[in-house]
Motif scaffolding. Structure first.
Motif, PDB file in Angstrom:
ATOM      1  N   GLY A 216      36.640  55.029  46.534  1.00 56.43           N
ATOM      2  CA  GLY A 216      37.292  54.799  47.815  1.00 56.43           C
ATOM      3  C   GLY A 216      36.420  53.962  48.733  1.00 56.43           C
ATOM      4  N   ALA A 217      35.827  52.902  48.167  1.00 61.47           N
ATOM      5  CA  ALA A 217      34.793  52.151  48.896  1.00 61.47           C
ATOM      6  C   ALA A 217      35.278  50.841  49.496  1.00 61.47           C
ATOM      7  CB  ALA A 217      33.610  51.896  47.964  1.00 61.47           C
ATOM      8  N   SER A 218      36.580  50.587  49.440  1.00 61.12           N
ATOM      9  CA  SER A 218      37.074  49.323  50.006  1.00 61.12           C
ATOM     10  C   SER A 218      36.807  49.258  51.510  1.00 61.12           C
ATOM     11  CB  SER A 218      38.578  49.170  49.745  1.00 61.12           C
ATOM     12  OG  SER A 218      38.790  48.582  48.472  1.00 61.12           O
ATOM     13  N   SER A 219      36.594  48.029  51.992  1.00 63.39           N
ATOM     14  CA  SER A 219      36.335  47.840  53.427  1.00 63.39           C
ATOM     15  C   SER A 219      37.622  47.606  54.218  1.00 63.39           C
ATOM     16  CB  SER A 219      35.385  46.664  53.626  1.00 63.39           C
ATOM     17  OG  SER A 219      34.133  46.960  53.050  1.00 63.39           O
ATOM     18  N   VAL A 220      38.718  47.353  53.490  1.00 64.33           N
ATOM     19  CA  VAL A 220      40.000  46.999  54.118  1.00 64.33           C
ATOM     20  C   VAL A 220      39.765  45.875  55.140  1.00 64.33           C
ATOM     21  CG1 VAL A 220      42.129  47.886  55.186  1.00 64.33           C
ATOM     22  CG2 VAL A 220      40.743  49.399  53.777  1.00 64.33           C
ATOM     23  N   LYS A 239      42.244  51.228  57.657  1.00 59.84           N
ATOM     24  CA  LYS A 239      40.812  51.217  57.985  1.00 59.84           C
ATOM     25  C   LYS A 239      39.974  51.614  56.768  1.00 59.84           C
ATOM     26  CE  LYS A 239      37.751  52.320  61.708  1.00 59.84           C
ATOM     27  NZ  LYS A 239      37.555  52.991  62.970  1.00 59.84           N
ATOM     28  N   GLY A 240      38.915  50.811  56.495  1.00 58.61           N
ATOM     29  CA  GLY A 240      38.080  51.077  55.319  1.00 58.61           C
ATOM     30  C   GLY A 240      36.641  51.379  55.669  1.00 58.61           C
ATOM     31  N   VAL A 241      35.776  51.231  54.673  1.00 58.23           N
ATOM     32  CA  VAL A 241      34.345  51.484  54.854  1.00 58.23           C
ATOM     33  C   VAL A 241      33.687  50.160  55.264  1.00 58.23           C
ATOM     34  CG1 VAL A 241      32.251  52.368  53.763  1.00 58.23           C
ATOM     35  CG2 VAL A 241      34.495  53.148  52.940  1.00 58.23           C
ATOM     36  N   PRO A 242      33.177  50.063  56.501  1.00 61.95           N
ATOM     37  CA  PRO A 242      32.613  48.790  56.958  1.00 61.95           C
ATOM     38  C   PRO A 242      31.396  48.359  56.126  1.00 61.95           C
ATOM     39  CG  PRO A 242      32.841  50.355  58.778  1.00 61.95           C
ATOM     40  CD  PRO A 242      33.094  51.116  57.519  1.00 61.95           C
ATOM     41  N   ALA A 243      31.124  47.056  56.147  1.00 64.19           N
ATOM     42  CA  ALA A 243      30.046  46.495  55.327  1.00 64.19           C
ATOM     43  C   ALA A 243      28.697  47.155  55.610  1.00 64.19           C
ATOM     44  CB  ALA A 243      29.957  44.991  55.564  1.00 64.19           C
TER      45      ALA A 243
END
Ligand SMILES: O=C(CO)COP(=O)(O)O
Ligand SMILES: O=C[C@H](O)COP(=O)(O)O
Ligand SMILES: [Zn+2]
Ligand SMILES: [Zn+2]
Length: 312
Positions: A216-220, A239-243
């Protein structure tokens, strides 16, 4: 270069404290776009397919589907100068896991994380024994992916338990390990600020010493969400995981960074944009190209974030 064992790629990444993205595919176009990006960055590459992808490619026959992906990826790997591995993502069905092993996947995930701890260990250990006998490495998961809510007690129930992680890795002899630390699958991961349990992650790395996997590591990436929405999509509130959060997890021991949603969004953004501007086009090689270019860009950006460029 070669079709390699996922473990080889990840052991190196764990020693060097960098991350390698594992990209989910369902078809040739995503594979080509990902490959183009990885080649340009000279990055090792992990391609993964879900059980659903295998059924899809095999027209509901798992062995046919698994062979389809092995043939496509192994053949291509032998003609390019980066290492490529093929991984079964979230294996849960015994027949599909066996089909992947028999067809020649580099590695499989056994995801029995929904079972109670002892049962998860027992199932995982069984798969490790079979897979290792065939020279295939194994990933397994502990905890549940559903994000950290404000209620800490609830988080305790879904996030990985550090003592269990140690026992699990020692008992099962898995090759790489996915601890739940607060992410979730898909495009809607967090309501507020993206919050992961770094302390738990650091401790899991310390006690297991394994290459670790972030699901579930996409940044969207909002740039592509915006393009897709401009041309009719509706991904409101995604909303995803920011860089910078991803970079932090890599610093604390994450080495395999599962990425599906970001590619899907980039692709559909390109497709919608292209078709909206060219109503006369019906050649798939033309109308898919922009979609593939966006996928390729996302791939290259992720390789830079995770630090796997020039690590071949
Ligand atoms: O974890 C994944 C595949 O196993 C993919 O996660 P995303 O939905 O964040 O891309
Ligand atoms: O973790 C799940 C992946 O994103 C694959 O999803 P899928 O089952 O729709 O292929
Ligand atoms: Zn799971
Ligand atoms: Zn996953």
């Amino acid at each position: 270069m070669a079709y390699v064992d996922t473990k080889d790629i990840l052991d190196k990444a764990s020693e060097g404290y960098y991350g390698v993205a594992a990209f989910n595919i369902n078809n040739m176009e995503f594979f080509h776009a990902i490959l183009e990006g990885a080649l340009e960055k000279k990055s090792p590459l992990i391609i993964e397919t879900s059980e659903g992808a295998i059924k899809y490619a095999g027209m509901n026959d798992p062995y046919r589907g698994a062979r389809f992906f092995v043939n496509m990826i192994k053949d291509m790997a032998n003609t390019v100068d980066i290492p490529i591995a093929l991984h079964l993502d979230h294996g849960n069905n015994f027949d599909i896991i066996m089909a992947a092993i028999k067809a020649g996947y580099s590695s499989v995930m056994i995801d029995a994380s929904h079972e109670v701890f002892e049962e998860n260990m027992r199932i995982t250990k069984d798969i490790v024994r079979i897979a290792h006998a065939a020279g295939v490495s194994v990933e397994a998961e502990l905890g549940q992916l559903s994000g950290i809510e404000d209620n800490v007690e609830a988080a305790e129930n879904v996030l990985v338990n550090v003592d269990e992680a140690k026992e699990f890795c020692e008992t099962t002899e898995v090759d790489f390990f996915a601890p739940a630390i607060g992410t979730s699958h898909g495009a809607f991961k967090f309501k507020g600020e993206a919050k992961l349990d770094y302390d738990r992650l650091k401790k899991v790395k310390e006690v297991t010493g394994k290459p670790l996997v972030l699901h579930g590591a996409s940044s969207v990436v909002q740039e592509y969400v915006k393009i897709a929405e401009e041309y009719g999509a509706d991904f409101g509130g995604s909303k995803g995981v920011p860089a910078d959060v991803l970079k932090q997890t890599v610093e604390y021991g994450i080495n395999k960074v599962n990425t599906d949603t970001d590619l899907r969004i980039a692709y559909v953004a390109g497709l919608r944009e292209f078709l909206a501007h060219d109503a006369k086009q019906f050649d798939p090689r033309k109308y898919q190209r922009k979609a593939m270019d966006y996928v390729k860009k996302v791939v290259m950006e992720r390789i830079d974030i995770l630090g796997s460029a020039n690590k071949i």
